[in-house]
Design an enzyme around this catalytic site. Structure first.
Site, PDB file in Angstrom:
ATOM      1  N   CYS A   4     -29.070   2.916  -9.664  1.00  0.00           N
ATOM      2  CA  CYS A   4     -29.215   2.398  -8.306  1.00  0.00           C
ATOM      3  C   CYS A   4     -30.693   2.223  -7.952  1.00  0.00           C
ATOM      4  O   CYS A   4     -31.525   3.074  -8.280  1.00  0.00           O
ATOM      5  CB  CYS A   4     -28.547   3.355  -7.318  1.00  0.00           C
ATOM      6  N   HIS A  52     -36.719   2.836  -8.066  1.00  0.00           N
ATOM      7  CA  HIS A  52     -35.512   3.500  -8.544  1.00  0.00           C
ATOM      8  C   HIS A  52     -35.089   4.560  -7.536  1.00  0.00           C
ATOM      9  O   HIS A  52     -35.924   5.271  -6.964  1.00  0.00           O
ATOM     10  CB  HIS A  52     -35.787   4.149  -9.904  1.00  0.00           C
ATOM     11  N   HIS A  53     -33.788   4.661  -7.301  1.00  0.00           N
ATOM     12  CA  HIS A  53     -33.299   5.568  -6.260  1.00  0.00           C
ATOM     13  C   HIS A  53     -33.589   7.028  -6.580  1.00  0.00           C
ATOM     14  O   HIS A  53     -33.588   7.884  -5.689  1.00  0.00           O
ATOM     15  CB  HIS A  53     -31.787   5.366  -6.068  1.00  0.00           C
ATOM     16  N   SER A  54     -33.866   7.347  -7.840  1.00  0.00           N
ATOM     17  CA  SER A  54     -34.167   8.738  -8.181  1.00  0.00           C
ATOM     18  C   SER A  54     -35.485   9.202  -7.570  1.00  0.00           C
ATOM     19  O   SER A  54     -35.736  10.397  -7.457  1.00  0.00           O
ATOM     20  CB  SER A  54     -34.209   8.923  -9.708  1.00  0.00           C
ATOM     21  N   ASN A  82     -33.874  12.993  -3.080  1.00  0.00           N
ATOM     22  CA  ASN A  82     -32.510  12.661  -2.671  1.00  0.00           C
ATOM     23  C   ASN A  82     -31.799  13.895  -2.119  1.00  0.00           C
ATOM     24  O   ASN A  82     -31.344  14.753  -2.873  1.00  0.00           O
ATOM     25  CB  ASN A  82     -31.726  12.089  -3.853  1.00  0.00           C
TER      26      ASN A  82
END
Length: 487
Positions: A42, A159-161, A342
């Protein structure tokens, strides 16, 4: 809300000379590891509309003095082989802005004739491009041409990380300055005002009884939501196929990002008239808009009513601690357990696709659903469940659980609070902020982002499924207008 620590990410007191003054390593968080799996890969795309053409040297100097002071944005993900089971970790590296600041060579005829379409096409194109994992996982695309709403734009792809929407918003605010006085400290994000009514003083016995009842209700709702979550994650419970639901392989197809500016004053007007919250109003508007779109496209009887479910992203940090920007740069060992990255849970939130003669009924339904979900620990359990599964069965099993959640529901929904004052980012006035994501197994993602006196509605759609995405935007705008008039 989960009892996490405050967000300590200030970038205000650095001179901009030399590299960061620390060596930094940190394991990639469990949720960040999930977003590294192929079918959960994601990415965040955040478009920042600017009120002036881009001054590229000023932009680069500003990034060097701020963003590159944040450890996540100058680190690589590498495998930690020192563990029995190797896991990814963040390791500091040297960053070259030339690798991350991208000025595309676009057709000047297209950007002048149909500027809004040209921007949409470019953003859609980058949703098909892989990201180079040999360098920090972010890019800033400079779109230096005027559109309907802005003189230029920046598109941050990451990047969602690296972090969630709340982290990103806090970092953006830390990098900016209030337009009223750019020499002052960074602005702060508004906190949720207390909405509870004053309760009359009760005798001790009555107070104890009320506490027992509320605790039992919380426990019962949590159990019900947990059963629903398990059924959805195990594919026992699935949303029916509708024109709103994504099809197989949607996570690998390009996305089109479209947005519309809504009036925050109109939303607050409905909120005050109906004694609810801004989020309740937005839930009602979303339900009304999806209903308008569905019945117009299908031609089905307006007497029909179906229920689709969304995954509502929930920030699990403290409020207002989330947006407190500390006076010193975040450093390993000195953040006092601060939680960046996150920290998201999810709620499985129903939307009713139905026709109401009284349009305020959509808001009443949204308010009812929101109040019911607030009396549950669902979001905390959904956040912790893949972590537990990962420890017992491994990251593949946890990723499969998350993938099923997205696949077996219909859409993803998010609402992020932004600054209430005009920002200046590296000398550029910020006109709007429009975040979104791609890479999830859903055909429709809905983001609301407030900023000053507006709300940006951002849709990320599978273009093959929603070739008329702008018509869907019209449905949202018209639904808010009609609900406001009805109120």
């Amino acid at each position: 809300m989960a009892p996490t620590q405050e967000l300590a990410i200030d970038v205000t007191n650095y001179s901009g000379e030399g590299p960061p003054a620390w060596e930094w390593e940190e394991p990639v968080s469990p949720v960040g590891r999930l977003f590294l799996e192929p079918h959960l890969r994601c990415y965040v795309v955040c478009v920042i509309g600017l009120g002036a053409p881009v001054d590229l040297p000023a932009l680069r100097d500003g990034l060097q003095a701020t963003l590159l002071r944040h450890p996540r944005f100058c680190s690589l993900q590498v495998m930690d082989e020192s563990r029995k089971a190797s896991r990814p970790k963040w390791v500091q590296t040297t960053v070259s802005l030339d690798d991350h600041v991208i000025v595309p060579d676009l057709n000047p005829t297209a950007t002048s004739a149909e500027a809004d379409r040209a921007m949409e096409d470019y953003l859609s194109s980058i949703s098909t491009l892989p990201m180079d994992h040999s360098r920090p996982l972010w890019e800033l695309h400079v779109l230096d041409f005027p559109t309907t709403e802005a003189a230029a734009a920046l598109a941050l792809r990451m990047h969602h990380s690296l972090g969630d929407g709340a982290s990103l918003m806090s970092l953006l605010v830390a990098c900016a300055r209030p337009a009223a006085d750019p020499t002052t400290a960074p602005p702060t994000l508004p906190t949720a005002a207390a909405t509870r009514r004053a309760m009359p003083t009760r005798p001790p016995v009555s107070a104890m009884l009320a506490w027992v009842i509320s605790t039992l209700v919380l426990a019962w709702h949590t159990v019900v939501d947990l059963v629903c979550f398990v059924a959805t994650a195990s594919s026992i419970l699935r949303d029916p196929p509708t024109l709103l639901k994504g099809t197989e392989g949607v996570e690998f197809r390009p996305k089109r990002f479209v947005n519309r500016t809504l009036s925050l004053d109109d939303v607050k007007y409905v909120k005050n008239a109906m004694n609810c919250t801004v989020n309740d109003v937005l839930l009602g508007v979303t339900s009304a808009a999806l209903s308008r779109y569905y019945f117009r496209k299908t031609g089905e009887s307006v007497e029909k009513s179906i229920k689709v479910r969304s995954l509502l992203a929930v920030n699990l940090r403290k409020t207002p601690g989330l947006h407190t920007l500390q006076a010193s740069m975040m450093e390993p060992g000195k953040a006092d357990g601060a939680k960046w990255g996150n920290q998201l849970g999810y709620m499985i939130l129903p939307f009713h696709i139905s026709k109401h003669d009284d349009l305020l009924e959509y808001v009443r339904e949204g308010t009812k659903v929101a109040r019911r979900k607030k009396s549950s620990m669902e979001s905390v359990l959904i956040y912790k469940s893949p972590v537990t599964v990962m420890k017992i069965f491994g990251v593949k099993a946890a990723a499969s659980l998350y993938y099923n959640l997205f696949t077996n529901t219909t859409l993803v929904y998010s609402n992020v609070v932004g600054p209430s004052e005009l920002l200046v980012l590296y000398g550029h006035p910020v006109v709007y902020i429009a975040p979104s994501v791609y890479g999830l197994s859903t055909g429709l993602t809905i983001h609301y982002q407030s900023y000053m006196n507006i709300i940006k509605l951002v849709l990320a759609v599978d273009e093959a499924q929603f070739p008329d995405a702008h018509d869907l935007l019209d449905d949202f705008a018209q639904s808010l207008k009609l609900i406001r008039d009805a109120a």
